[in-house]
Design a protein around this motif. Structure first.
Motif, PDB file in Angstrom:
ATOM      1  N   LEU A  80       0.936  -9.765 -10.645  1.00  0.00           N
ATOM      2  CA  LEU A  80       0.724 -10.457  -9.478  1.00  0.00           C
ATOM      3  C   LEU A  80       0.269  -9.387  -8.397  1.00  0.00           C
ATOM      4  CD1 LEU A  80       3.000 -13.625  -8.912  1.00  0.00           C
ATOM      5  CD2 LEU A  80       0.627 -13.337  -9.601  1.00  0.00           C
ATOM      6  N   SER A  81       0.770  -8.125  -8.563  1.00  0.00           N
ATOM      7  CA  SER A  81       0.678  -6.957  -7.497  1.00  0.00           C
ATOM      8  C   SER A  81      -0.815  -6.869  -7.379  1.00  0.00           C
ATOM      9  CB  SER A  81       1.220  -5.721  -7.932  1.00  0.00           C
ATOM     10  OG  SER A  81       2.770  -5.806  -8.164  1.00  0.00           O
ATOM     11  N   PRO A  82      -1.677  -6.704  -8.131  1.00  0.00           N
ATOM     12  CA  PRO A  82      -3.234  -6.304  -7.931  1.00  0.00           C
ATOM     13  C   PRO A  82      -3.843  -7.074  -6.839  1.00  0.00           C
ATOM     14  CG  PRO A  82      -3.063  -5.961 -10.373  1.00  0.00           C
ATOM     15  CD  PRO A  82      -1.665  -6.644  -9.808  1.00  0.00           C
ATOM     16  N   ASN A  83      -3.447  -8.464  -7.055  1.00  0.00           N
ATOM     17  CA  ASN A  83      -4.228  -9.465  -5.986  1.00  0.00           C
ATOM     18  C   ASN A  83      -3.444  -8.971  -4.579  1.00  0.00           C
ATOM     19  OD1 ASN A  83      -5.551 -10.952  -7.758  1.00  0.00           O
ATOM     20  ND2 ASN A  83      -4.176 -12.677  -8.054  1.00  0.00           N
ATOM     21  N   ILE A  84      -2.094  -8.972  -4.579  1.00  0.00           N
ATOM     22  CA  ILE A  84      -1.479  -8.910  -3.345  1.00  0.00           C
ATOM     23  C   ILE A  84      -2.017  -7.706  -2.632  1.00  0.00           C
ATOM     24  CG2 ILE A  84       0.764  -8.766  -2.178  1.00  0.00           C
ATOM     25  CD1 ILE A  84       2.111  -9.931  -4.419  1.00  0.00           C
ATOM     26  N   HIS A  85      -2.146  -6.489  -3.282  1.00  0.00           N
ATOM     27  CA  HIS A  85      -2.503  -5.336  -2.403  1.00  0.00           C
ATOM     28  C   HIS A  85      -3.869  -5.403  -2.380  1.00  0.00           C
ATOM     29  CE1 HIS A  85       1.282  -3.105  -2.521  1.00  0.00           C
ATOM     30  NE2 HIS A  85       1.712  -3.734  -3.528  1.00  0.00           N
ATOM     31  N   SER A  86      -4.808  -5.882  -3.019  1.00  0.00           N
ATOM     32  CA  SER A  86      -6.245  -5.921  -2.890  1.00  0.00           C
ATOM     33  C   SER A  86      -6.407  -6.734  -1.641  1.00  0.00           C
ATOM     34  CB  SER A  86      -6.933  -6.494  -3.982  1.00  0.00           C
ATOM     35  OG  SER A  86      -6.709  -5.644  -5.220  1.00  0.00           O
ATOM     36  N   ALA A  87      -5.647  -7.910  -1.518  1.00  0.00           N
ATOM     37  CA  ALA A  87      -5.875  -8.828  -0.338  1.00  0.00           C
ATOM     38  C   ALA A  87      -5.261  -7.879   1.109  1.00  0.00           C
ATOM     39  CB  ALA A  87      -4.934  -9.816  -0.401  1.00  0.00           C
ATOM     40  N   ALA A  88      -4.476  -7.071   0.904  1.00  0.00           N
ATOM     41  CA  ALA A  88      -4.005  -6.326   2.149  1.00  0.00           C
ATOM     42  C   ALA A  88      -4.879  -5.257   2.377  1.00  0.00           C
ATOM     43  CB  ALA A  88      -2.658  -5.723   1.748  1.00  0.00           C
ATOM     44  N   PHE A  89      -5.650  -4.476   1.281  1.00  0.00           N
ATOM     45  CA  PHE A  89      -6.870  -3.665   1.634  1.00  0.00           C
ATOM     46  C   PHE A  89      -8.036  -4.357   2.262  1.00  0.00           C
ATOM     47  CE2 PHE A  89      -5.528  -1.340  -2.542  1.00  0.00           C
ATOM     48  CZ  PHE A  89      -4.342  -0.856  -2.041  1.00  0.00           C
ATOM     49  N   ARG A  90      -8.366  -5.392   2.076  1.00  0.00           N
ATOM     50  CA  ARG A  90      -9.558  -6.093   2.465  1.00  0.00           C
ATOM     51  C   ARG A  90      -9.195  -6.595   4.210  1.00  0.00           C
ATOM     52  NH1 ARG A  90      -9.815  -8.936  -2.448  1.00  0.00           N
ATOM     53  NH2 ARG A  90      -8.654 -10.657  -1.523  1.00  0.00           N
ATOM     54  N   GLU A  91      -7.631  -7.043   4.326  1.00  0.00           N
ATOM     55  CA  GLU A  91      -7.429  -7.385   5.649  1.00  0.00           C
ATOM     56  C   GLU A  91      -7.429  -6.283   6.458  1.00  0.00           C
ATOM     57  OE1 GLU A  91      -6.820 -10.685   6.520  1.00  0.00           O
ATOM     58  OE2 GLU A  91      -5.786 -10.101   8.423  1.00  0.00           O
ATOM     59  N   MET A  92      -7.053  -4.963   6.051  1.00  0.00           N
ATOM     60  CA  MET A  92      -6.863  -4.049   6.930  1.00  0.00           C
ATOM     61  C   MET A  92      -8.008  -2.920   6.782  1.00  0.00           C
ATOM     62  SD  MET A  92      -3.874  -4.738   8.131  1.00  0.00           S
ATOM     63  CE  MET A  92      -3.334  -3.356   8.875  1.00  0.00           C
ATOM     64  N   ILE A 113       5.328   2.180   2.591  1.00  0.00           N
ATOM     65  CA  ILE A 113       5.589   3.591   1.968  1.00  0.00           C
ATOM     66  C   ILE A 113       4.338   4.437   1.855  1.00  0.00           C
ATOM     67  CG2 ILE A 113       6.244   4.897  -0.088  1.00  0.00           C
ATOM     68  CD1 ILE A 113       8.615   2.634  -0.385  1.00  0.00           C
ATOM     69  N   TRP A 114       3.238   3.602   1.422  1.00  0.00           N
ATOM     70  CA  TRP A 114       1.915   4.406   0.915  1.00  0.00           C
ATOM     71  C   TRP A 114       1.073   4.548   1.897  1.00  0.00           C
ATOM     72  CZ3 TRP A 114       1.146   0.449  -3.629  1.00  0.00           C
ATOM     73  CH2 TRP A 114       2.094   0.782  -4.543  1.00  0.00           C
ATOM     74  N   HIS A 115       1.056   3.445   2.929  1.00  0.00           N
ATOM     75  CA  HIS A 115       0.161   3.626   4.045  1.00  0.00           C
ATOM     76  C   HIS A 115       0.312   3.984   5.517  1.00  0.00           C
ATOM     77  CE1 HIS A 115      -2.928   1.874   1.105  1.00  0.00           C
ATOM     78  NE2 HIS A 115      -1.790   1.178   0.716  1.00  0.00           N
ATOM     79  N   ASP A 116       1.748   3.979   5.543  1.00  0.00           N
ATOM     80  CA  ASP A 116       2.373   4.384   7.038  1.00  0.00           C
ATOM     81  C   ASP A 116       1.900   3.343   8.077  1.00  0.00           C
ATOM     82  OD1 ASP A 116       4.217   6.336   7.298  1.00  0.00           O
ATOM     83  OD2 ASP A 116       3.236   8.093   7.021  1.00  0.00           O
ATOM     84  N   MET A 117       1.848   2.177   7.804  1.00  0.00           N
ATOM     85  CA  MET A 117       1.261   1.302   8.857  1.00  0.00           C
ATOM     86  C   MET A 117       1.869  -0.071   8.410  1.00  0.00           C
ATOM     87  SD  MET A 117      -2.476   0.448   7.957  1.00  0.00           S
ATOM     88  CE  MET A 117      -3.486   1.955   7.648  1.00  0.00           C
ATOM     89  N   GLU A 118       2.059  -0.826   9.331  1.00  0.00           N
ATOM     90  CA  GLU A 118       2.638  -2.424   9.128  1.00  0.00           C
ATOM     91  C   GLU A 118       1.684  -3.229   8.037  1.00  0.00           C
ATOM     92  OE1 GLU A 118       4.255  -6.153  11.663  1.00  0.00           O
ATOM     93  OE2 GLU A 118       3.931  -4.237  12.921  1.00  0.00           O
ATOM     94  N   ALA A 119       2.310  -3.845   7.043  1.00  0.00           N
ATOM     95  CA  ALA A 119       1.629  -4.343   6.344  1.00  0.00           C
ATOM     96  C   ALA A 119       1.290  -5.752   6.571  1.00  0.00           C
ATOM     97  CB  ALA A 119       2.452  -4.657   5.082  1.00  0.00           C
ATOM     98  N   PRO A 120       0.004  -6.189   6.382  1.00  0.00           N
ATOM     99  CA  PRO A 120      -0.477  -7.582   6.742  1.00  0.00           C
ATOM    100  C   PRO A 120       0.100  -8.621   5.844  1.00  0.00           C
ATOM    101  CG  PRO A 120      -2.313  -6.545   5.453  1.00  0.00           C
ATOM    102  CD  PRO A 120      -0.930  -5.721   5.370  1.00  0.00           C
ATOM    103  N   TYR A 121       1.348  -9.230   6.243  1.00  0.00           N
ATOM    104  CA  TYR A 121       2.311  -9.995   5.488  1.00  0.00           C
ATOM    105  C   TYR A 121       1.561 -11.395   5.407  1.00  0.00           C
ATOM    106  CZ  TYR A 121       6.412 -13.057   4.483  1.00  0.00           C
ATOM    107  OH  TYR A 121       7.274 -13.645   4.077  1.00  0.00           O
ATOM    108  N   ASN A 122       1.009 -12.024   6.084  1.00  0.00           N
ATOM    109  CA  ASN A 122       0.233 -13.176   5.978  1.00  0.00           C
ATOM    110  C   ASN A 122      -0.653 -13.516   4.888  1.00  0.00           C
ATOM    111  OD1 ASN A 122       2.026 -14.467   7.745  1.00  0.00           O
ATOM    112  ND2 ASN A 122       0.916 -14.440   9.424  1.00  0.00           N
ATOM    113  N   ALA A 123      -1.722 -12.304   4.896  1.00  0.00           N
ATOM    114  CA  ALA A 123      -2.772 -11.914   3.835  1.00  0.00           C
ATOM    115  C   ALA A 123      -2.236 -11.836   2.561  1.00  0.00           C
ATOM    116  CB  ALA A 123      -3.712 -10.865   4.383  1.00  0.00           C
ATOM    117  N   MET A 124      -1.129 -11.137   2.580  1.00  0.00           N
ATOM    118  CA  MET A 124      -0.316 -10.844   1.423  1.00  0.00           C
ATOM    119  C   MET A 124       0.062 -11.902   0.770  1.00  0.00           C
ATOM    120  SD  MET A 124       0.888  -6.876   2.337  1.00  0.00           S
ATOM    121  CE  MET A 124       1.621  -6.183   0.663  1.00  0.00           C
ATOM    122  N   LYS A 125       0.973 -12.804   1.703  1.00  0.00           N
ATOM    123  CA  LYS A 125       1.431 -13.969   1.108  1.00  0.00           C
ATOM    124  C   LYS A 125       0.318 -15.011   0.742  1.00  0.00           C
ATOM    125  CE  LYS A 125       4.145 -17.819   3.000  1.00  0.00           C
ATOM    126  NZ  LYS A 125       5.168 -18.283   3.967  1.00  0.00           N
TER     127      LYS A 125
END
Ligand SMILES: NC(=O)c1ccc[n+]([C@@H]2O[C@H](COP(=O)([O-])OP(=O)(O)OC[C@H]3O[C@@H](n4cnc5c(N)ncnc54)[C@H](OP(=O)(O)O)[C@@H]3O)[C@@H](O)[C@H]2O)c1
Length: 273
Positions: free
Chosen positions: A16-28, A254-266
């Motif tokens: 499920l990781s590609p979906n979760i991280h791709s959503a975070a990239f889009r959000e940010m 760890i990778w991006h040195d910024m707060e993760a977009p929790y809701n978009a990833m959820k």
């Protein structure tokens, strides 16, 4: 240049990781991509060379490479040395640093929901890789004691020794000897793989006290029999997906040195469960 990330393992197509991280990239609005990359058990060394050649910025590591990966990183975060396995790697100019996010991912839902761990009595089912990280988490948060129940008693005994070494009093037992003792605990965690194939709960909840925290780290299916039976008794539930999400958030940071977009990833994760 666009930054590339991956998850490696075998099998890997249900990750499920590609979906979760791709959503975070889009959000940010990040110019990044994340792929699932199958590396068979005996091909880890070559696989990592390939990832370095394409200047991968970071990758997650899953079954069967988590322990073997310890050999191929140049630096180890202390989370890895404690747990003895790597599940997240950062690549900084060809230097690979290994992390283990199992413990932080496991603890994240307690923090988010303000559920205290200090001085609690814990029952942990299972004594595999994830259970080891969980023991480290309970030791860090100063639980009062932990009972480790496993199908193979010897593994429960070994994990109890590890627990005591890092300052958490532990009692090993066979999983069938848990019987009807659920009432004796404040927190009960399933870290076995029971539930993945819709098996019945490995323990009885007949005596469970209301508001006991019941946490299943199996995330697929989301509502395991273990969770359903605990819910019927009024337990406070933590789902396996919450740990998975906690780990993805930690890897992102760890990778991006910024707060993760929790809701978009959820949202991306629950869409896929
Ligand atoms: N939510 C998350 O983010 C997350 C993170 C990591 C893992 N997980 C899940 O957690 C589970 C365990 O992962 P792991 O990496 O710790 O695996 P592991 O190292 O292979 O350990 C598996 C554990 O399950 C027990 N077990 C397996 N089949 C059993 C059965 N039929 N009856 C009784 N006990 C049984 C094993 O007991 P023995 O020692 O007797 O073999 C062992 O304690 C997996 O389902 C995995 O998907 C979830």
């Amino acid at each position: 240049m666009s930054k590339a990330f991956a998850v490696i393992g075998d099998p890997i197509d249900h990750s499920l990781s590609p979906n979760i991280h791709s959503a975070a990239f889009r959000e940010m609005d990040l110019d990044c991509s994340y792929i699932a990359y199958r590396i068979p058990k005996d091909e880890l060394k070559d696989g990592i060379e390939g990832l370095k050649k394409i200047q991968i910025r970071g990758f997650n590591v899953t079954i069967p490479h988590k322990v073997e990966m310890m050999k191929y990183v140049d630096k180890l975060d202390e989370s890895c040395s404690l747990i003895g396995a790597v599940n997240t790697v950062e690549n900084k100019d060809g230097v690979l640093k290994g992390y283990n996010t199992d413990m932080d991912g496991f603890l994240e839902p307690f923090k988010k929901k303000d559920i205290p761990i200090k001085d609690s009595k814990v029952l942990l089912l299972g004594a595999g890789g994830a259970a080891r990280a969980i023991v480290a988490g309970f030791a860090k948060e100063k639980a009062s004691n932990i009972t480790i129940a496993n199908r193979t008693l010897q593994k429960a005994e070994e994990l109890s020794e590890f627990s005591k070494k890092i300052g958490l009093n532990a009692i090993p037992m066979k999983i069938e000897d848990v019987g009807d003792s659920a009432q004796n605990y404040d927190i009960i965690v399933n870290a076995t793989s029971i539930g993945l194939k819709n098996e019945d709960s490995p323990i009885s909840f007949d005596s469970l006290k209301e508001n006991t925290v019941v946490y299943d780290i199996v995330y697929m299916p989301m509502n395991t029999d273990f969770i359903k039976k605990a819910k019927e008794k009024g337990a406070k539930i933590i789902f396996g997906y919450e740990m998975l999400l906690g780990q993805a958030v930690r890897a992102f940071e760890i990778w991006h040195d910024m707060e993760a977009p929790y809701n978009a990833m959820k949202k991306a994760l629950l869409g896929g469960v």
